[in-house]
Design an enzyme around this catalytic site. Structure first.
Site, PDB file in Angstrom:
ATOM      1  N   THR A   1       0.825  -1.211   0.000  1.00  0.00           N
ATOM      2  CA  THR A   1       0.000   0.000   0.000  1.00  0.00           C
ATOM      3  C   THR A   1       0.860   1.263   0.000  1.00  0.00           C
ATOM      4  OG1 THR A   1      -0.077  -0.199   2.395  1.00  0.00           O
ATOM      5  CG2 THR A   1      -2.009  -0.983   1.197  1.00  0.00           C
ATOM      6  N   ASP A   2       2.123   1.147   0.454  1.00  0.00           N
ATOM      7  CA  ASP A   2       2.900   2.380   0.694  1.00  0.00           C
ATOM      8  C   ASP A   2       3.117   3.219  -0.562  1.00  0.00           C
ATOM      9  OD1 ASP A   2       4.827   0.578  -0.269  1.00  0.00           O
ATOM     10  OD2 ASP A   2       6.322   1.023   1.284  1.00  0.00           O
TER      11      ASP A   2
ATOM     12  N   GLY B   1      13.586 -10.909   4.673  1.00  0.00           N
ATOM     13  CA  GLY B   1      12.349 -10.147   4.543  1.00  0.00           C
ATOM     14  C   GLY B   1      12.100  -9.201   5.709  1.00  0.00           C
TER      15      GLY B   1
ATOM     16  N   SER C   1      13.866  -6.373   6.030  1.00  0.00           N
ATOM     17  CA  SER C   1      14.333  -5.083   5.571  1.00  0.00           C
ATOM     18  C   SER C   1      15.708  -4.676   6.101  1.00  0.00           C
ATOM     19  CB  SER C   1      13.295  -4.018   5.916  1.00  0.00           C
ATOM     20  OG  SER C   1      13.498  -2.962   5.045  1.00  0.00           O
TER      21      SER C   1
ATOM     22  N   SER D   1      18.016  -3.920   4.233  1.00  0.00           N
ATOM     23  CA  SER D   1      18.524  -2.833   3.383  1.00  0.00           C
ATOM     24  C   SER D   1      18.166  -1.463   3.965  1.00  0.00           C
ATOM     25  CB  SER D   1      18.015  -2.965   1.947  1.00  0.00           C
ATOM     26  OG  SER D   1      16.656  -3.276   1.934  1.00  0.00           O
TER      27      SER D   1
ATOM     28  N   GLU E   1      17.563   4.334  -1.921  1.00  0.00           N
ATOM     29  CA  GLU E   1      17.206   3.005  -2.443  1.00  0.00           C
ATOM     30  C   GLU E   1      16.554   3.119  -3.833  1.00  0.00           C
ATOM     31  OE1 GLU E   1      16.095   0.284   0.465  1.00  0.00           O
ATOM     32  OE2 GLU E   1      15.433  -1.227  -0.979  1.00  0.00           O
TER      33      GLU E   1
ATOM     34  N   ASP F   1       9.643   0.751   4.947  1.00  0.00           N
ATOM     35  CA  ASP F   1      10.788   0.158   5.652  1.00  0.00           C
ATOM     36  C   ASP F   1      11.596   1.221   6.403  1.00  0.00           C
ATOM     37  OD1 ASP F   1       9.843  -1.985   4.220  1.00  0.00           O
ATOM     38  OD2 ASP F   1      11.465  -1.982   2.759  1.00  0.00           O
TER      39      ASP F   1
END
Ligand code: GLA
Length: 388
Positions: free
Chosen positions: A36-37, A124, A126, A128, A160, A172
């Site tokens: 959704t972000d 998963g 995050s 990064s 990113e 994130d």
């Protein structure tokens, strides 16, 4: 490399000096609000008690030297030449943040650092975004600058998007910097309004089940999903005769009126996002009245929607979710993050953690012939400077 050493000890061992500064940034798990972000929607998320750390010191030379303990690799580059390096992809996250800091007018110089911590990579959660946030605070510790938290989250997202080339939303980075003990976080990704939602006590455990499946197409599928959502918003915009920036600008009533104008794939993608936004709002209300079982039900529905409409699940994730639903004490379960492999997130009653992890592992192995890792997480504080 000695895995048992922490970042400060590793720095000492590798460079023969005590670190002068350190930063820390946690990973995250999305509780509701899958994809959704970047549609300007809502998310319900939480920062974990597992983090990436950076220890090091300023050096009086125009170079940055960074060592990654996970990859057991060192990368050295001149401060005026921030170039993508396919041989050290992890270092691109460091360079991306340094580049964006420069773009924002922040002066920084040479340094040497060790990246370590207990946040798993590729699970998963995050890592990064955590690395990006840890770099931003490490630079702040060495070359002080002022920036509001949300601006810093956006800066790391740009790193990113632009330097690494991954068109992620802000979920994130927001989660990593705004983390609060014992609370979930709500974010409106359009207005950036956010709320801290304390958990009832005893708080449920957050258990991640890692499928260890990573489909090769994760990145390209993510980009495709994003394009499909944008195309759906564009098509509806043409029919309602006003500009819309993203799906968020379309009300549910308008969507119901116009969804038939979309082809089947776009309708499914958009439907997922439209109703997922509603699930986040309901999840927030449920948390406000401490109704965890309703929150859990919304997580289960979110997973079904990801599986059937957004099509970002996979067989292994579906097996974990199906099995978790039948295990006593498991309140809510769904895939989390990009999807196409990775982890499920499970909210589990705090006194059922051991039985849950044992049963889910056995059943997953029995149905898939694979092992799944379980990681029991607490909730962590947001990113920041540890010392300087
Ligand atoms: C990844 C992205 C986030 C978000 C999630 C899905 O984690 O980095 O921005 O889009 O997927 O909700």
């Amino acid at each position: 490399m000695n895995q048992k050493l922490n970042g400060a000890e590793l720095y000492q061992e590798r460079y023969g000096a005590s670190p002068a500064a350190a930063s820390k940034a946690p990973g995250r798990v999305e509780i509701l609000g899958n994809h959704t972000d970047y549609n300007g929607g809502y998310v319900l998320t939480v920062a974990l008690d597992k983090a990436i750390t950076i220890h090091g010191e300023r050096l009086d030379e125009p170079f940055v030297t960074v060592y990654s303990s996970v990859f057991d690799e060192e990368n050295r580059f001149p401060i005026h030449e921030l170039q993508r390096d396919p041989n050290h992809p992890w270092a691109n996250y460091v360079k991306g943040v340094l580049f964006e800091l420069k773009q924002a007018g922040i002066e920084w110089g040479g340094f040497r650092a060790v990246i370590a911590g207990n946040l798993p990579i590729g699970a998963g959660v995050s890592s990064s975004a955590a690395l990006e946030m840890a770099v931003a605070f490490f630079v702040q510790a060495l070359y002080p600058y002022q920036m509001e938290k949300m601006q810093l989250a956006k800066l790391c997202q740009r790193a990113e998007n632009n330097f690494v080339g991954m068109p992620c939303g802000i979920l994130d980075q927001f989660s990593s910097i705004f983390g609060e003990n014992n609370a979930f976080l709500f974010l409106d990704c359009d207005t950036l309004e956010h709320k801290v939602l304390p958990l009832p006590s005893p708080a449920p455990a957050i258990i991640l089940c890692n499928t260890h499946v990573k489909h090769e197409l994760v990145e390209s599928e993510y980009k495709t999903r994003r394009r499909q959502c944008e195309a759906a918003a564009q098509t509806i915009s043409e029919h309602i005769g006003r500009p819309v920036r993203f799906l968020r600008d379309i009300s549910l009533i308008e969507f119901k009126d116009f969804e038939d104008m979309l082809d089947n794939v776009l309708r499914c993608r958009a439907r997922h996002v439209m109703y997922e936004n509603q699930r986040v709002l309901h999840g927030v209300s449920a948390l406000q009245i401490k109704d965890l079982s309703h929150l859990g039900e919304l997580m289960r529905l979110s997973h079904s929607s990801s599986r059937d409409l957004f099509e970002n699940s996979c067989e292994e994730l579906d097996v974990l979710v199906e099995e978790a639903q039948t295990i006593k004490g498991c309140i809510g379960m769904k895939l989390t993050g990009g999807g196409f492999g990775g982890c499920t997130v499970n909210l589990v009653e705090s006194d059922k953690v051991d039985s849950f992890t044992q049963v889910i592992r056995e059943r997953y192995a029995a149905r898939t012939g694979r092992e799944c890792d379980t990681m029991v997480c607490g909730i962590g504080e947001g990113a920041g400077i540890v010392f300087s």
